[in-house]
Design a protein around this motif. Structure first.
Motif, PDB file in Angstrom:
ATOM      1  N   THR A 185       7.656   6.886  -7.423  1.00 37.83           N
ATOM      2  CA  THR A 185       7.995   6.980  -5.988  1.00 37.83           C
ATOM      3  C   THR A 185       6.768   7.438  -5.211  1.00 37.83           C
ATOM      4  OG1 THR A 185       8.915   9.203  -6.355  1.00 37.83           O
ATOM      5  CG2 THR A 185      10.485   7.395  -6.229  1.00 37.83           C
ATOM      6  N   LEU A 186       5.717   6.712  -5.398  1.00 38.28           N
ATOM      7  CA  LEU A 186       4.435   7.057  -4.757  1.00 38.28           C
ATOM      8  C   LEU A 186       4.534   7.084  -3.232  1.00 38.28           C
ATOM      9  CD1 LEU A 186       2.149   3.911  -5.253  1.00 38.28           C
ATOM     10  CD2 LEU A 186       4.544   3.913  -4.551  1.00 38.28           C
ATOM     11  N   ASN A 187       3.720   7.916  -2.604  1.00 37.21           N
ATOM     12  CA  ASN A 187       3.513   7.854  -1.159  1.00 37.21           C
ATOM     13  C   ASN A 187       2.059   8.227  -0.896  1.00 37.21           C
ATOM     14  OD1 ASN A 187       3.333  10.796  -0.758  1.00 37.21           O
ATOM     15  ND2 ASN A 187       5.513  10.785  -1.226  1.00 37.21           N
TER      16      ASN A 187
ATOM     17  N   ALA B 210       5.591  -4.984  -8.692  1.00 33.82           N
ATOM     18  CA  ALA B 210       6.743  -5.094  -7.790  1.00 33.82           C
ATOM     19  C   ALA B 210       6.338  -4.950  -6.332  1.00 33.82           C
ATOM     20  CB  ALA B 210       7.797  -4.043  -8.141  1.00 33.82           C
ATOM     21  N   SER B 211       5.174  -4.359  -6.083  1.00 31.26           N
ATOM     22  CA  SER B 211       4.684  -4.246  -4.710  1.00 31.26           C
ATOM     23  C   SER B 211       3.159  -4.205  -4.746  1.00 31.26           C
ATOM     24  CB  SER B 211       5.213  -2.967  -4.027  1.00 31.26           C
ATOM     25  OG  SER B 211       4.534  -1.821  -4.498  1.00 31.26           O
ATOM     26  N   ARG B 212       2.582  -4.607  -3.631  1.00 35.79           N
ATOM     27  CA  ARG B 212       1.129  -4.570  -3.535  1.00 35.79           C
ATOM     28  C   ARG B 212       0.631  -3.138  -3.681  1.00 35.79           C
ATOM     29  NH1 ARG B 212      -1.986  -3.288   0.097  1.00 35.79           N
ATOM     30  NH2 ARG B 212      -0.376  -3.151   1.693  1.00 35.79           N
ATOM     31  N   LEU B 213       1.289  -2.180  -3.032  1.00 35.95           N
ATOM     32  CA  LEU B 213       0.816  -0.799  -3.062  1.00 35.95           C
ATOM     33  C   LEU B 213       0.818  -0.239  -4.480  1.00 35.95           C
ATOM     34  CD1 LEU B 213      -0.115   1.694  -1.417  1.00 35.95           C
ATOM     35  CD2 LEU B 213       2.302   2.384  -1.307  1.00 35.95           C
ATOM     36  N   ARG B 214       1.850  -0.568  -5.234  1.00 35.28           N
ATOM     37  CA  ARG B 214       1.919  -0.055  -6.607  1.00 35.28           C
ATOM     38  C   ARG B 214       0.832  -0.681  -7.478  1.00 35.28           C
ATOM     39  NH1 ARG B 214       7.631   2.056  -7.838  1.00 35.28           N
ATOM     40  NH2 ARG B 214       8.416   2.382  -5.739  1.00 35.28           N
TER      41      ARG B 214
END
Lengths: 273, 273, 273
Positions: C64-66, C96-100
């Motif tokens: 659950t990165l931020n 699953a996402s660019r940010l990850r």
């Protein structure tokens, strides 16, 4: 004496505002529910003043502090103080980092805490400004045992007198003092240290006990400490072959859930010095 | 009728994006897994659009909202709306603070929710713009019982019609309406209120039921509500001497895990008005 | 061989710094305690350098990165690297996402990880820069089974050689390689995928095993993977009628808590290629 503290809690409808860490927050919520109160969690600065206003106790735990939640702690503490609510500080990891130590001490400067509850290393740190901790656990060298309990009592009593707060140091032997009297409590099981969050749960239920017993904060705090330790004993007695720390966690909260004032009175093991 | 809803969920591979509170998030994840779907949690604004895009339902719960997560709720809701995903709002604590009330109402203005699920006080607040809550619990004065169930049905039906959302109000009696029909559901146990997170879990599994039954959202929501209540009954029937709210929490999720459509059909207690 | 790894862990007092997601953090803490180490969680950039300095291992999990926690990951990783601590990356949801994906790859560029542990889709993503995942679960098309285990071994070995990290891919069959040898591990139960967080728990205990066995990181990682799988088998054998995924979660951590090196040695099912 402790019976009444728990009976008052079960008879009321105490709501506790918690600004606490995300590691043990679920267990804190269930422990607060188990003892007959209700929890609410909020750590957004813009939200906490409203939330704490509808509660009667505030539990501040710095276990996973960040700049947003620190700001919320100050805001909620100030508002709760204005409203005369009971306020507790759990200085998790004070001594393990500069930010934790400074936050705990900064909060103590600005907020009138009724109770500060921690392990001996955390309390030593906030009292002296420096200390050593083993992460969120007490330094072994600091532990209060039968061999140094007299010194421990003197230490806790003096910190309580200096700070004007009830100080609750939990460990193998628990000490709770308001600067005059000191409860020496011998409930609990060493296996509780193999579960995350028994300290955090205790802080949550202590806040609830305080709110339900506004005139007897020392007895209320001692009752909460005895109740948690007794729950650890009862939970342990129900462990079966193959059970481990995860099941033990459940059994401790279950024991709080089933406990009443009479059982606490009979199971509490304490002396007052 | 409800059997099919659950069978469809078990037969599929629904992925639910949750922006939810950190108090009950683990139980929400396990409850979603228990009913045959998969959870993913993300509340970083820069992450949520990608994450919600690979899911088929979005569960927004404001239980521990902060400015970052609020921004994420808007971003995810907008994207999920564009993609035609099922979207649910759980307005935890609406009425307890200005920020919660405004966030719930602001989200309702911007996002087309399929379902809003809360206790009666929260629903009253978001419908009228003001309300009283006891923290995250319903105000006792508001509770729906056998004595005022007719008024409750009228109220929930009217809110559903006004908002264009399915409204699910849970409590001693649960009401689920799309503005026309209203399910009156009598599953569940009062002891469920002594556990944190049964409402949050219900919101999570409702999102999963919705995604698996896109053509029958009212029935899907009613099925989820009945399933949660039935799990509370089954879990309670398995409680043993000395068990309390922590074990009860486990047994409820276990009961969902072992439930199938047939058991739900037989155990669901509802009437349609 | 694996017995010694676990005996060393139980004999020491390893402290693991975790920057991990709030979904499974409590189970990670209890799993680390169960295997004889101690956890501390901190994700505030201003706090993490102090905290990681008193630990001997760092577990970075991006579940659950931020933006705040990402900054903390870089800061803690840099400091832990300077101090020669063991560092593990769990790239939850990479793909699953660019940010990850970018965060996982960015961290790999800046931090010298000892071990990267993930499912096959996550590892494929971080190795190639693109990949498909089903949220936080592996893509079915990627799964390593008896039919493609040879290719899987080649793949994992080559990624380990390229990255200079031990790669641990967990799934129906687990593969652990340092670029030369590859452990092929067949412990575990398929039902573990119905519980949230068994992967996160494994990452936490792997960090602990690494710190206790600094000279044998490949064996330490394999021991952790076998221990988690074996705990899944033991936990499953204790399941009773009506138990489900929530109770299973408890039983797995309980099994770790009661495990010793001898039991691990006897229960581990692996071959080395």
């Amino acid at each position: 004496m402790l019976k009444e503290q728990f009976d008052n809690l079960r008879a009321g409808s105490v709501l506790v505002h918690n600004i606490t860490n995300y590691v043990t927050v679920n267990d804190v919520a269930n422990a607060i529910l188990a003892c007959g109160a209700s929890p609410i969690m909020s750590d957004e600065p813009e939200d906490v003043e409203d939330i704490t206003s509808i509660c009667s106790a505030l539990n501040i735990n710095i276990g996973t502090l960040n700049h947003r939640s620190i700001e919320a702690m100050y805001a909620a503490g100030r508002r709760a103080g204005e409203l005369g609510h009971k306020i507790l500080l759990d200085p998790v990891g004070a001594g393990a980092s500069r930010l934790r130590t400074e936050t705990a001490r900064g909060l103590m400067n600005k907020i009138r805490f009724d109770v500060i509850r921690g392990n001996i290393s955390e309390i030593r740190t906030i009292a002296t400004g420096s200390g050593t901790t083993r992460g969120v656990d007490a330094d072994v060298a600091d532990a209060i045992t039968e061999h140094n309990v007299d010194e421990g009592v003197d230490f806790v009593r003096s910190i309580a007198a200096e700070t004007g707060c009830i100080i609750a140091v939990t460990g193998a032997i628990d000490l709770v003092s308001d600067g005059k009297r000191c409860f020496v409590i011998r409930n609990g099981r060493p296996e509780m240290s193999r579960i995350t969050g028994t300290g955090c749960q205790l802080s949550g239920i202590t806040a609830a006990f305080l709110a339900a017993n506004p005139q007897t904060p020392l007895e209320a705090t001692a009752a909460a400490v005895c109740a948690m330790g007794l729950a650890g004993e009862i939970g342990w007695s129900r462990m079966q072959e193959g059970d481990g720390n995860s099941t033990y966690r459940n059994r401790i909260i279950d024991a709080i859930c089933n406990m009443d004032g009479q059982q606490l009175e009979e199971g509490a093991k304490y002396e007052i010095r």
